[in-house]
Design a protein around this motif. Structure first.
Motif, mmCIF file in Angstrom:
data_model
loop_
_atom_site.group_PDB
_atom_site.id
_atom_site.type_symbol
_atom_site.label_atom_id
_atom_site.label_comp_id
_atom_site.label_asym_id
_atom_site.label_seq_id
_atom_site.Cartn_x
_atom_site.Cartn_y
_atom_site.Cartn_z
ATOM 1 N N ALA A 82 53.064 22.370 15.137
ATOM 2 C CA ALA A 82 52.614 21.251 15.587
ATOM 3 C C ALA A 82 53.407 19.921 14.791
ATOM 4 N N ARG A 87 58.591 22.534 18.940
ATOM 5 C CA ARG A 87 57.777 22.359 20.039
ATOM 6 C C ARG A 87 58.666 22.170 21.568
ATOM 7 N N SER A 111 58.739 24.469 24.661
ATOM 8 C CA SER A 111 58.234 23.904 26.333
ATOM 9 C C SER A 111 59.354 24.205 27.051
ATOM 10 N N HIS A 156 51.719 32.728 15.536
ATOM 11 C CA HIS A 156 51.284 31.564 15.966
ATOM 12 C C HIS A 156 52.484 31.018 17.254
ATOM 13 N N ALA A 168 50.697 32.475 20.290
ATOM 14 C CA ALA A 168 49.521 31.645 20.867
ATOM 15 C C ALA A 168 50.143 30.346 21.578
ATOM 16 N N HIS A 169 51.054 29.746 20.863
ATOM 17 C CA HIS A 169 51.455 28.514 21.263
ATOM 18 C C HIS A 169 52.098 28.581 22.886
ATOM 19 N N HIS A 182 51.114 30.635 24.944
ATOM 20 C CA HIS A 182 49.718 30.589 25.731
ATOM 21 C C HIS A 182 49.346 29.261 26.105
ATOM 22 N N THR A 183 49.472 28.447 25.148
ATOM 23 C CA THR A 183 49.017 27.201 25.725
ATOM 24 C C THR A 183 49.679 26.429 26.490
ATOM 25 N N LEU A 184 50.759 26.901 26.689
ATOM 26 C CA LEU A 184 51.851 26.425 27.648
ATOM 27 C C LEU A 184 51.950 26.982 28.980
ATOM 28 N N GLY A 185 50.911 27.910 29.169
ATOM 29 C CA GLY A 185 50.726 28.672 30.384
ATOM 30 C C GLY A 185 51.642 29.804 30.732
ATOM 31 N N ASP A 206 52.163 33.842 29.943
ATOM 32 C CA ASP A 206 51.568 35.148 29.550
ATOM 33 C C ASP A 206 52.365 36.009 28.579
ATOM 34 N N HIS A 236 44.206 35.383 16.643
ATOM 35 C CA HIS A 236 44.177 35.219 18.043
ATOM 36 C C HIS A 236 43.732 36.347 18.736
#
Length: 213
Positions: free
Chosen positions: A30, A36, A40, A63, A66-67, A69-72, A74, A92
């Motif tokens: 973050a 990031r 992305s 970490h 997990a990030h 995953h937040t971006l869609g 798998d 997680h």
């Protein structure tokens, strides 16, 4: 405690510092705009190609997994250290993490839509890197993206103390991007771009973007 086996020493070291390291990197993505952005771009590439499973190899406390995953994406994590995997599962619980080594990556051929290896290649000796990249090439689908993050520089140093002041016994290898690019091409990858972070400084890092040919 320590052996003459670099792989065993690396595993033991990260078992020892797993909790402290997880505390250190929590929230790090973050705070880092370029990190990031790189993740992305990787996630966009995977989704554009139709998606599918992605391995975060050398995932540490999870970490990056997990990030993604937040971006869609798998994503699942693989790490040499059982202690790191335990921490990743703790932090997680909805994600998949397993113990494994990039030097003997036990995943089916062509099973991955993408692969990331962030700051895990830094402990692999030069003579082992081509075989590691061979594993990465084998497990990726044709055209699957690969993203690497590593320390830039020359030479190696022995790290004997780490996160939280805990004892470690790991060699940290710094490399020029050109050398890593050469290894990737020899393994059958097409290297598309590189990003230098803090160029010219002692803490310089590189992100390489490649695809399986």
């Amino acid at each position: 405690m320590w052996t003459h086996d670099w792989l065993t020493d690396t595993r033991t070291s990260y078992d020892t510092v797993a909790v402290a390291y997880a505390d250190l990197v929590r929230g790090a993505i973050a705070r880092e705009q370029y990190i990031r952005t790189a993740l992305s771009l990787f996630a966009d590439t995977v989704r554009t190609a139709g998606g599918g499973p992605v391995a975060d190899v050398g995932c540490g406390p999870g970490h990056v997994t997990a990030h993604l995953h937040t971006l869609g994406v798998d994503a699942f994590g693989v790490d040499l250290s059982p202690g790191m995997v335990d921490v990743a599962r703790r932090d997680h619980p909805g994600l998949r993490f397993e113990v494994g080594s990039m030097t003997d990556l036990r995943l089916p051929d062509g099973s991955l839509a993408g692969l990331v290896a962030w700051q895990s290649l830094i402990h692999i000796p030069d003579d082992e890197v081509p075989a590691v990249f061979g594993h990465f090439h084998r497990v990726l689908r044709p055209g699957g993206p690969l993203q690497l993050l590593f320390h830039v520089g020359a030479g190696s140093r022995l790290k004997t103390e780490g996160y939280g002041g805990h004892p470690m016994q790991v060699h940290v290898h710094r490399r020029q991007p050109e050398q890593v690019v050469s290894w990737l091409r020899e393994a059958g990858f097409e290297v598309e771009a590189q990003l230098l972070l803090s160029p010219g400084r002692a803490a310089s890092q590189a992100v390489l973007f490649a695809r399986r040919g």
